[in-house]
Write a protein that holds these residues in place. Structure first.
Motif, PDB file in Angstrom:
ATOM      1  N   SER A 139     -29.129 127.700  -0.426  1.00 15.11           N
ATOM      2  CA  SER A 139     -29.755 128.990  -0.653  1.00 15.11           C
ATOM      3  C   SER A 139     -31.163 128.771  -1.200  1.00 15.11           C
ATOM      4  CB  SER A 139     -28.881 129.745  -1.656  1.00 15.11           C
ATOM      5  OG  SER A 139     -29.420 130.976  -1.927  1.00 15.11           O
ATOM      6  N   GLY A 140     -32.129 129.291  -0.507  1.00 13.97           N
ATOM      7  CA  GLY A 140     -33.525 129.149  -0.968  1.00 13.97           C
ATOM      8  C   GLY A 140     -34.214 130.478  -0.783  1.00 13.97           C
ATOM      9  N   ARG A 141     -35.328 130.458  -0.037  1.00 18.52           N
ATOM     10  CA  ARG A 141     -36.010 131.715   0.254  1.00 18.52           C
ATOM     11  C   ARG A 141     -35.113 132.658   1.051  1.00 18.52           C
ATOM     12  NH1 ARG A 141     -41.777 131.646   2.730  1.00 18.52           N
ATOM     13  NH2 ARG A 141     -40.777 130.187   4.110  1.00 18.52           N
ATOM     14  N   PHE A 163     -28.157 122.410   7.174  1.00 20.92           N
ATOM     15  CA  PHE A 163     -29.403 122.644   7.886  1.00 20.92           C
ATOM     16  C   PHE A 163     -30.438 123.164   6.883  1.00 20.92           C
ATOM     17  CE2 PHE A 163     -28.045 122.883  12.466  1.00 20.92           C
ATOM     18  CZ  PHE A 163     -26.691 122.755  12.285  1.00 20.92           C
ATOM     19  N   LEU A 164     -31.707 123.080   7.235  1.00 21.44           N
ATOM     20  CA  LEU A 164     -32.778 123.811   6.536  1.00 21.44           C
ATOM     21  C   LEU A 164     -32.776 123.585   5.020  1.00 21.44           C
ATOM     22  CD1 LEU A 164     -32.067 127.097   8.510  1.00 21.44           C
ATOM     23  CD2 LEU A 164     -34.230 125.871   8.669  1.00 21.44           C
ATOM     24  N   LYS A 171     -31.657 120.344  -5.669  1.00 18.39           N
ATOM     25  CA  LYS A 171     -30.727 121.428  -5.971  1.00 18.39           C
ATOM     26  C   LYS A 171     -29.369 121.166  -5.296  1.00 18.39           C
ATOM     27  CE  LYS A 171     -30.495 126.418  -5.432  1.00 18.39           C
ATOM     28  NZ  LYS A 171     -30.216 127.237  -4.343  1.00 18.39           N
ATOM     29  N   VAL A 172     -29.417 120.706  -4.051  1.00 19.09           N
ATOM     30  CA  VAL A 172     -28.186 120.408  -3.303  1.00 19.09           C
ATOM     31  C   VAL A 172     -27.367 119.362  -4.065  1.00 19.09           C
ATOM     32  CG1 VAL A 172     -27.323 119.267  -1.196  1.00 19.09           C
ATOM     33  CG2 VAL A 172     -29.084 121.039  -1.028  1.00 19.09           C
ATOM     34  N   VAL A 173     -28.033 118.287  -4.464  1.00 15.90           N
ATOM     35  CA  VAL A 173     -27.333 117.198  -5.153  1.00 15.90           C
ATOM     36  C   VAL A 173     -26.784 117.686  -6.496  1.00 15.90           C
ATOM     37  CG1 VAL A 173     -27.706 114.974  -6.311  1.00 15.90           C
ATOM     38  CG2 VAL A 173     -28.534 115.328  -3.976  1.00 15.90           C
ATOM     39  N   ARG A 174     -27.558 118.479  -7.208  1.00 17.10           N
ATOM     40  CA  ARG A 174     -27.116 118.991  -8.511  1.00 17.10           C
ATOM     41  C   ARG A 174     -25.830 119.809  -8.348  1.00 17.10           C
ATOM     42  NH1 ARG A 174     -30.376 123.184  -9.995  1.00 17.10           N
ATOM     43  NH2 ARG A 174     -32.180 121.939  -9.390  1.00 17.10           N
ATOM     44  N   GLU A 175     -25.816 120.660  -7.353  1.00 12.82           N
ATOM     45  CA  GLU A 175     -24.631 121.505  -7.159  1.00 12.82           C
ATOM     46  C   GLU A 175     -23.430 120.688  -6.683  1.00 12.82           C
ATOM     47  OE1 GLU A 175     -25.621 125.020  -4.906  1.00 12.82           O
ATOM     48  OE2 GLU A 175     -27.296 125.469  -6.236  1.00 12.82           O
TER      49      GLU A 175
END
Ligand code: SAH
Length: 257
Positions: A139-141, A163-164, A171-175
């Motif tokens: 989840s980003g923009r 993707f994308l 953030k991906v790794v943190r989650e």
């Protein structure tokens, strides 16, 4: 007159389907998403075809191109990267075409998640290890519905293809670390099937640094899965000699052998 939405594949111009290539060759109007569709694919267009990049167009302008072709009775090849079923804006375009009563059809393509798996030489579904693939994005923009948040997807331990999301790797790794141990396998494939393809294999602990050191900022697939590491899996039932299916009778009866 029809607008053909054609999956161009992940980058290698030979990875468009024969059907897609034939349509590009014969449509008088070819509208392609500039940056990611290989020039060679669009190069198949007829010499007198109107070939336009949609890179700088908004949806209204894309629809206007289709409408003008429609009024002239000309078919349109709308060529987009990978497969149209994933992050392609197909739905918002076709609902506008429906209002204008313009016919359309989708020709599937090879998605970049498939090209990335191929680059890694991976079967994403290993018998009894992982039988599910989740295609998603961080989840980003563009927001992701809350029920599909990365942590809840990760809890399935299915193979995750993101993707994308490469610019959001931290953030991906943190989650993911909230759910998985830090040695959980993860890979990044940049520009799968392009001549400049790059592959990084690592763990949740190492991958951010690897991505940053390599300077990978876009056109990359993140694959998170046990299958990246797992060697200890059973043969599938498909080729097992004690398993019958529609095309082959079992040679060994179950329970014997
Ligand atoms: N419909 C496309 C996806 C479009 S969204 C498909 O089916 O592949 C664009 C995202 O796809 C990029 O941010 C990247 O995550 C991924 N992507 C596209 N081409 C790629 C490639 N050759 N290698 C790796 N990832 C790619």
């Amino acid at each position: 007159m029809t607008v053909y939405f054609i999956g161009a594949g992940p980058g290698d111009p030979d990875l468009i389907t024969v059907k897609g290539a034939k349509l590009v060759e014969r449509c008088p109007v070819v509208l392609y998403t500039g940056s990611l569709v290989p020039a060679e694919v669009v190069g198949r267009a007829k010499d007198d075809a109107l070939v336009l990049s949609s890179e700088a167009m908004d949806l209204d302008e894309i629809i206007a191109v289709c409408k003008e072709a429609h009024d002239k009775g000309q078919d349109v090849a709308r060529v987009q990267t990978g497969d149209l079923s994933i992050y392609s804006s197909l739905a918002e375009t076709t609902r506008r075409l429906d209002v204008l009563e313009i016919d359309w059809q989708v020709i599937p393509g090879v998605s970049s998640f498939q090209a990335s798996a191929a680059a890694l030489g991976l079967e994403l579904t290993l018998p009894e290890v992982c039988q599910t693939i989740i295609l998603s994005r961080a989840s980003g923009r563009t927001p992701v519905p809350d029920k599909e948040n990365l942590k809840s997807l990760a809890r399935h331990e299915a193979t995750l293809c993101l993707f994308l999301s490469i610019s959001l790797i931290r953030k991906v790794v943190r989650e993911l670390k909230d759910v998985y141990p830090s040695d959980w396998p993860i890979a990044v494939v940049e520009k799968a099937s392009h001549p400049e393809q790059r592959i990084l294999r690592g763990t949740l602990d190492t991958i951010t640094e690897q991505v940053e050191a390599a300077g990978i900022k876009s056109t990359a697939m993140i694959i998170v899965s046990k299958v990246l590491k797992e060697q200890d899996f059973n043969d599938s039932r498909l080729y097992a000699n004690n398993f019958s299916h529609g095309f082959r009778r079992a040679r060994v009866v179950e329970g014997e052998s």
